[in-house]
Structures are given as structure tokens and as C-alpha cells.
Scaffold this active site. Structure first.
Site, PDB file in Angstrom:
ATOM      1  CG  HIS A  16      -2.008  -1.028   1.119  1.00  0.00           C
ATOM      2  ND1 HIS A  16      -3.344  -0.728   1.166  1.00  0.00           N
ATOM      3  CD2 HIS A  16      -1.943  -2.373   0.936  1.00  0.00           C
ATOM      4  CE1 HIS A  16      -4.058  -1.844   1.021  1.00  0.00           C
ATOM      5  NE2 HIS A  16      -3.229  -2.850   0.900  1.00  0.00           N
ATOM      6  CG  ASP A 115      -5.061   2.111   2.346  1.00  0.00           C
ATOM      7  OD1 ASP A 115      -6.049   1.406   2.067  1.00  0.00           O
ATOM      8  OD2 ASP A 115      -3.896   1.846   1.993  1.00  0.00           O
ATOM      9  CG  HIS A 334       0.473 -12.921  -4.593  1.00  0.00           C
ATOM     10  ND1 HIS A 334       1.385 -12.210  -5.351  1.00  0.00           N
ATOM     11  CD2 HIS A 334       0.101 -12.070  -3.606  1.00  0.00           C
ATOM     12  CE1 HIS A 334       1.549 -11.004  -4.838  1.00  0.00           C
ATOM     13  NE2 HIS A 334       0.781 -10.887  -3.777  1.00  0.00           N
ATOM     14  CD1 TRP A 337      -3.829  -2.571  -8.209  1.00  0.00           C
ATOM     15  CD2 TRP A 337      -4.850  -4.235  -9.296  1.00  0.00           C
ATOM     16  NE1 TRP A 337      -4.384  -2.043  -9.346  1.00  0.00           N
ATOM     17  CE2 TRP A 337      -5.014  -3.053 -10.041  1.00  0.00           C
ATOM     18  CE3 TRP A 337      -5.403  -5.419  -9.800  1.00  0.00           C
ATOM     19  CZ2 TRP A 337      -5.709  -3.002 -11.246  1.00  0.00           C
ATOM     20  CZ3 TRP A 337      -6.090  -5.371 -11.006  1.00  0.00           C
ATOM     21  CH2 TRP A 337      -6.239  -4.187 -11.709  1.00  0.00           C
ATOM     22  CG  ASN A 338       1.009  -2.820  -5.479  1.00  0.00           C
ATOM     23  OD1 ASN A 338       0.232  -2.009  -5.963  1.00  0.00           O
ATOM     24  ND2 ASN A 338       1.321  -2.843  -4.199  1.00  0.00           N
ATOM     25  CG  ASP A 358      -6.549  -8.111  -3.796  1.00  0.00           C
ATOM     26  OD1 ASP A 358      -6.069  -8.922  -2.979  1.00  0.00           O
ATOM     27  OD2 ASP A 358      -5.858  -7.264  -4.392  1.00  0.00           O
ATOM     28  CD  GLN A 359      -3.634 -12.795  -3.081  1.00  0.00           C
ATOM     29  OE1 GLN A 359      -3.630 -14.016  -3.089  1.00  0.00           O
ATOM     30  NE2 GLN A 359      -3.053 -12.095  -2.112  1.00  0.00           N
TER      31      GLN A 359
END
Ligand SMILES: *[C@@H]1O[C@H](CO)[C@@H](O)[C@H](O)[C@H]1NC(C)=O
Ligand SMILES: *[C@@H]1O[C@H](CO)[C@@H](O)[C@H](O)[C@H]1NC(C)=O
Ligand SMILES: *[C@@H]1O[C@H](CO)[C@@H](O)[C@H](O)[C@H]1NC(C)=O
Length: 441
Positions: A16, A115, A334, A337-338, A358-359
Site C-alpha cells: 500500500h 487508505d 499470487h 494488484w501491484n 482480492d487475488q
């Protein structure tokens, strides 16, 4: 116009902080003054990532967390945090509310960018009549899928490429049902801006759907701008080794800084790599304080059998440098997002092996974009070496790989060409918001 002073407050995870820092640099380049607020251990770990030219425009603000006995200061970060302390860290951060409030009183920023994982921050900010903007460090497919699930229970998500298997749906429901008091809900109603670490290049229809569902202005800030790739001497041996491999022949295997494979998954990955015969770099890390000898966790004789074909590392790898290398032909990820954005940016196809949160959604999105293949878990949540082997062969040596690589390189080009434009538009939104608030003229 006076300089806009913005306090940025990411969740305490490198995954993050890193996109926050990226946005901080972009805003600093556009004349903003940034205060980056985090714990000491996190600030220390990123100080090297801030080039000299930002020494005035990006300043650090240290947030003190209460010292809980099970959470000494070196655990005031998710990096290497044993997963069972995750909730304690969330709790400690929330307990630091009075300290956060004091920081705001002292600095009186024009705007706070916080965040979405710590919605309580918005209440603290609003109490002081400071406008607040949230950031989601993930993508729009994810957000709209979750939002639809919460707001329209029982209504199917209108984009069939994005779905979750039953097991994951159950986990998601549990996660939201645990979801706590009033203060932890996201504020609705008045004009809200949410910045999102994505681009219309890849998620236009999901971005529009987010806006439709939430009534917020959802503003993409584009993929991260990559720092120039540095030739760190520590990585030299690895990069030299990679240089001896053929173009597109090597797969990079990494599951991010917060996720760790189970013993069973680790074994399947090891055999999958071994049987596929492709070259690989595998980052196999362990939580801090739970380090193990690689020889003890890998299958017996694995390292000897692999020899010069692969490297297994139990420390951070220079991910951008590896993804940018011509020998790299795929990324087993995995699907944090990054990592997804980075892989798209460098034009490397993905072999998706999602675990939680989220993956699984991110994996469906990149399969839809035509840049990934997914290793699907069985109904019991297990992965199998045979599927890993076959997928690796397809992506690294087969025709599928050619198609994926062509597609991902197109996307990479498009992302780069729209990047400045998306960031400029986002900066303009922030300036307008401050103009419209009473304090900033
Ligand atoms: C820790 O918790 C947060 C939110 O509760 C979640 O988003 C994150 O993925 C969790 N991390 C791990 C490693 O489980
Ligand atoms: C606030 O910060 C101080 C140090 O300045 C620390 O001792 C204290 O535990 C913090 N309080 C909370 C509630 O986080
Ligand atoms: C590697 O992949 C790129 C993109 O598909 C392709 O242009 C290039 O020819 C490939 N190299 C080799 C040696 O196959």
C-alpha cells in the site's frame, strides 16, 4: 495559488505504501507538498526510495502506535508480520487515532488522502473540516464486484468474466459479516472522490460501474511510474545468471511480501517447476521470526536436481529488474494488484496462482484481458503439480505464450501512453476539491 499541502496515510503494508509513494511523487512533480504519514519502521524502509529531488516536497510524519505486548515496534508493519498478528496490527493502528488527530491539528493540511482500509481516518479528518479523499490500491473489477455483492445481495455481477468459486464466496461473506461498527463503514452521501490505482486502458467498464454503484467520483491514477532500474551490486550474480538464459525462457515465481505458501503448495510448486523443465527464479520467503532452511522445506534433493536451471531465493528479489529482463518469459504470481500492474507494465504474461482476498478477482480480470492463464485450485482449495507443469510449458515454450506475450506488450504500450494524462486529471480533481472546500482559496 498557494502550494497544496496534502497528508497521505497508507495502510501499513509495503503493497500500500508503495503506490501511495508513487502518487506522492507524481503530485510533488505537479507542485503539491506531501506529508507521508506512517510508522517509523515503514518510513525507514522507504527512505532510500525517495530521490534527492523530493527532499523538500515529500516529508515524513511519524505516527506512534500504542505499544501492545504482542506487537513490538518492529511489527508496526505488515512486512514479515506473522499472519496471525494481522488483526492486532489493524487494531493498534485504529487505537492510534488520538495521535493521528494530533498530527492533523499540528500540520493543518489542505487535504488528506487515506487508505480505504482505514475508513475511521475519514471521520477524524472530517471532524477537523479537512476534505478527505480515499485511495483504493487495487482495481475496479475488484471494487465493483465487492460493492455489488454488498449493496445488491443476490444480484449477479453483470460481467460474467469476473466471478468467484463457491469457497471464495463463502470466505468473502464471512469477511464482510465480521465487519464491525459504524465508524468502519465507508461514508456515503456527499460528494466523494476515490482515487484508484488502475487505468481506463484495462478497466474502463469496471470503473464506470464503480461510479454507477457508489455515486462516488472514481478517478484512475494509472499504473505506477517505475523508478529507473538500478544496477544494485547485490543482485549482480542473479542478473548475470539470468543473462545466460535464452530470451523469454525463464519464469519468475513470487508471491508478494505478505503471503506465504503452505507446506503442501510449496511442494506442488517445487515439483511443478522441476517437471516443467523451464528455467526459473523462485522467491520463497518466510514470515519474520519463522525463517526456515530452504533445504528443509523443499523436496529432498530438489536443489541438486535443478542445478543451474533455477534459483531459489529466501530474500527479496529485484522484481522490476527481473520482469524487465529479456530472458523473463512469464511470472507465476499470487496476483496481488501491484504485481499485476507491474507485470502488465513490463509486458510479461502471468501465470495466476491467487490465494485470498482480492487475488482471485484480479486473476479473472487478467485472464479476461488475455494476458494470463490461471492455475485453478480444486474444490478443496489445493493446487496440483501436473497443472503447474502443463501451464508453464504452454506459457514459456508453447504457442499460448506467444499470444499472451503479444497481447501484454500491446497493453504495456497503451498504459504508458495514457499515464501522464490520467495523473494530470487526478491532480486536477484534487485541486478542484480543495478550491470548493471553504479553507482553501
Ligand atoms: C490483513 O487484513 C486486511 C484487512 O483486514 C486484509 O486486507 C489483508 O489482506 C490481511 N493480510 C493478510 C496477510 O492476511
Ligand atoms: C501516542 O504516541 C505516544 C508517543 O508519542 C505513544 O507513547 C502512545 O502510546 C501513543 N498512543 C496511542 C493511543 O497510540
Ligand atoms: C520473446 O517474446 C516476444 C514477444 O512475443 C517476441 O517478439 C520475441 O520474438 C520472443 N523471443 C524469442 C527468442 O522467441
Amino acid at each position: 495559488m498557494a502550494t497544496l499541502r496534502v497528508l497521505m496515510f497508507p495502510w501499513l503494508a509495503y503493497g500500500h505504501i508503495s503506490p501511495f509513494l508513487n502518487i506522492a511523487k507524481q503530485l510533488a512533480d505537479r507542485g503539491f507538498l506531501i506529508y507521508l504519514c506512517s510508522t517509523l519502521i515503514n518510513l525507514e524502509s522507504i527512505i532510500k526510495k525517495i530521490p534527492e529531488k523530493y527532499s523538500e516536497s515529500i516529508r515524513f510524519v511519524e505516527l506512534h502506535l500504542p505499544e501492545l505486548p504482542e506487537l513490538p515496534p518492529h511489527y508496526h508493519t505488515t512486512n514479515g508480520l506473522p499472519p496471525h498478528l494481522n488483526h492486532t496490527l489493524h487494531k493498534a493502528l485504529k487505537m492510534s487515532k488520538p495521535n493521528f488527530s494530533k498530527i492533523l491539528q499540528n500540520l493543518k493540511p489542505d487535504l488528506v488522502i487515506y487508505d480505504i482500509l482505514q475508513p475511521w481516518a475519514e471521520h477524524v479528518v472530517n471532524e477537523q473540516n479537512i476534505p478527505a479523499v480515499k485511495i483504493l490500491t487495487s482495481g475496479a473489477a475488484l471494487f465493483s464486484y465487492f460493492f455489488n455483492f454488498l449493496k445488491n445481495p443476490g444480484v449477479e455481477f453483470p460481467f460474467p468474466a469476473i466471478y468467484l468459486p463457491k469457497v471464495e464466496q463463502v470466505k468473502m461473506r464471512e469477511m464482510f459479516e465480521k465487519e464491525p461498527n459504524e465508524e468502519d463503514r465507508l461514508a456515503e452521501g456527499n460528494m466523494q472522490i476515490m482515487l484508484m490505482c488502475t487505468s481506463r486502458t484495462i478497466e474502463a467498464k469496471y470503473l464506470d460501474y464503480c461510479t454507477e454503484l457508489s455515486n462516488w467520483k472514481v478517478v484512475p491514477v494509472g499504473p505506477p511510474f517505475q523508478d529507473p532500474i538500478t544496477n544494485d551490486v547485490d543482485d549482480m550474480e542473479l542478473i548475470d545468471w539470468l543473462g545466460t538464459k535464452d530470451e523469454n525462457s525463464t519464469v519468475f515465481v513470487c508471491f508478494g511480501s505478505e503471503y506465504f505458501l503452505s507446506r503442501e503448495d510449496m511442494e506442488e510448486v517445487a515439483f511443478g517447476l522441476e517437471l516443467s523443465n523451464v528455467n526459473f527464479i523462485w522467491v520463497a520467503r518466510f514470515p519474520k521470526g519463522e525463517e526456515q532452511n530452504l533445504e528443509d522445506v523443499l523436496p529432498k534433493g530438489f536443489l541438486e536436481r535443478i542445478g543451474e536451471r533455477g534459483r531459489v531465493l529466501d530474500k527479496f528479489a529485484p522484481q522490476p529488474r527481473i520482469l524487465n529482463h529479456p530472458s523473463t518469459g512469464g511470472f507465476i504470481s499470487h496476483c496481488g494488484w501491484n504485481s499485476v500492474m507491474e507485470s502488465l507494465d513490463f509486458g510479461v504474461p502471468i501465470i495466476a496462482m491467487p490465494m485470498h482476498n482480492d487475488q482471485p478477482i484480479n486473476a479473472k480480470l487478467i485472464v479476461e484481458l488475455g494476458v494470463a492463464m490461471e492455475i485453478v485450485r480444486d474444490d478443496d482449495g489445493n493446487i496440483h503439480r501436473g497443472e503447474i507443469t502443463e501451464t508453464l510449458k504452454d506459457v514459456i515454450t508453447g504457442e499460448t505464450g506467444e499470444i499472451l506475450r503479444g497481447k501484454v506488450r500491446d497493453i504495456s504500450k497503451n498504459l504508458k501512453s495514457i499515464r501522464e494524462e490520467e495523473m494530470n486529471a487526478a491532480a486536477e480533481e484534487l485541486i478542484q476539491l480543495c478550491r470548493n472546500s471553504n479553507k482553501y482559496k
